[in-house]
Scaffold this motif. Sequence first.
Motif, PDB file in Angstrom:
ATOM      1  N   GLU A  40       0.830  -1.194   0.000  1.00  9.07           N
ATOM      2  CA  GLU A  40       0.000   0.000   0.000  1.00  9.07           C
ATOM      3  C   GLU A  40       0.867   1.247   0.000  1.00  9.07           C
ATOM      4  O   GLU A  40       2.068   1.213   0.240  1.00  9.07           O
ATOM      5  N   ASP A  41       0.223   2.395  -0.216  1.00  3.70           N
ATOM      6  CA  ASP A  41       0.949   3.651  -0.292  1.00  3.70           C
ATOM      7  C   ASP A  41       1.597   3.986   1.041  1.00  3.70           C
ATOM      8  O   ASP A  41       1.152   3.552   2.084  1.00  3.70           O
ATOM      9  N   THR A  48      -5.680   2.101   1.288  1.00  2.37           N
ATOM     10  CA  THR A  48      -6.083   3.348   0.646  1.00  2.37           C
ATOM     11  C   THR A  48      -7.598   3.421   0.512  1.00  2.37           C
ATOM     12  O   THR A  48      -8.223   4.431   0.837  1.00  2.37           O
TER      13      THR A  48
END
Length: 341
Positions: free
Chosen positions: A30-31, A113
């Motif tokens: 994930e970011d 997110t």
Amino acid sequence: MRSFTRVRTALAACALSGVLALSGCSVLGEDSGGSASAGAGEAGAGADTAASPEADVPYDVVPLLKPDKKYFGAAVEGAPNSMKSLDTYTEMVGKQPNLIEYYAAWGDGFDATGVRNAWREGAMTLMSWEPFDTPVADIAAGKSDAYIEEYATAVRKLNLPVVISFADEFNGHWEKWGTKNVTPEDYVAAWRHIHETFIDVGASNVIWAWSPNIVNPVKSVKLKPYYPGDAYVDWVGLIGYWTIEEDGAFDSVFGATRDQVRTFTKKPMILLETAAMAGERRRADIRNLFAGVTADDDMLGFVWFNHKKRADWRLEASPLALKEFKRLAADDSFGFDVRKP
């Protein structure tokens, strides 16, 4: 076995003593922009970052298990990872959905997110976790443990409430994890193993939705042997659609399944996935949907499947039915900000 609520309470106590001091960004690709954690107190206020020791306390999902108002959910293409299509849906129906369903294959990373996107708009995510290429028996035997632990750790670190439905429609023959390939014993064992792994890493911020297809097309398959037990389930998520094969009454679609489930559990129910076939009867079917959910105090709400697959379930495909849906959705008993249940 202890009830799931007692397990959550115990985990929260452990967290307060620092045993479960987990924080930071989510994992699984994930970011990394910004913190992925939110404390129980802050999350309730809609915050997106952790700024106090309370962030180490697992989010308490108990108020979300059976809220006073109904869930007003939707499954919309691209959401929640992108909220553009959901914003369009919201404008179309006149109300912001507060439960957003999406589908993930076994092996996919946790969509932190998407969960954050939904939370910022007062919605919770519901993930349908589908083991397309992994035998359920292998999951039960522990062959996916590294993946489950990593996933559960990411869920715990984010520390926002999420709903997970594993291998839904398991009582149907059309799924890879359905009755042609999986025994009830293996299904139950896999479900319990996943659940226990989440608890082991402290991820008690999950609502577990056990989701059979309505029994109408598979009357010979009994549901009770597939039930993992009340200690492992929070919601019963019924999956069923209004089609021309049914007469349109709410009980004709969901009654037989509801009655069978009620012989072995009193857990609250939600229509985890539903819609009505486009056509002349759609307006009446939508009225029956809202009326049926409203009439049953144990029915938590519904998720409208707004996709074109096999049939065109999108509300925009029937302007008059959409108008009726919008009128009924305006009822204040449907929808609420999940950050303030």
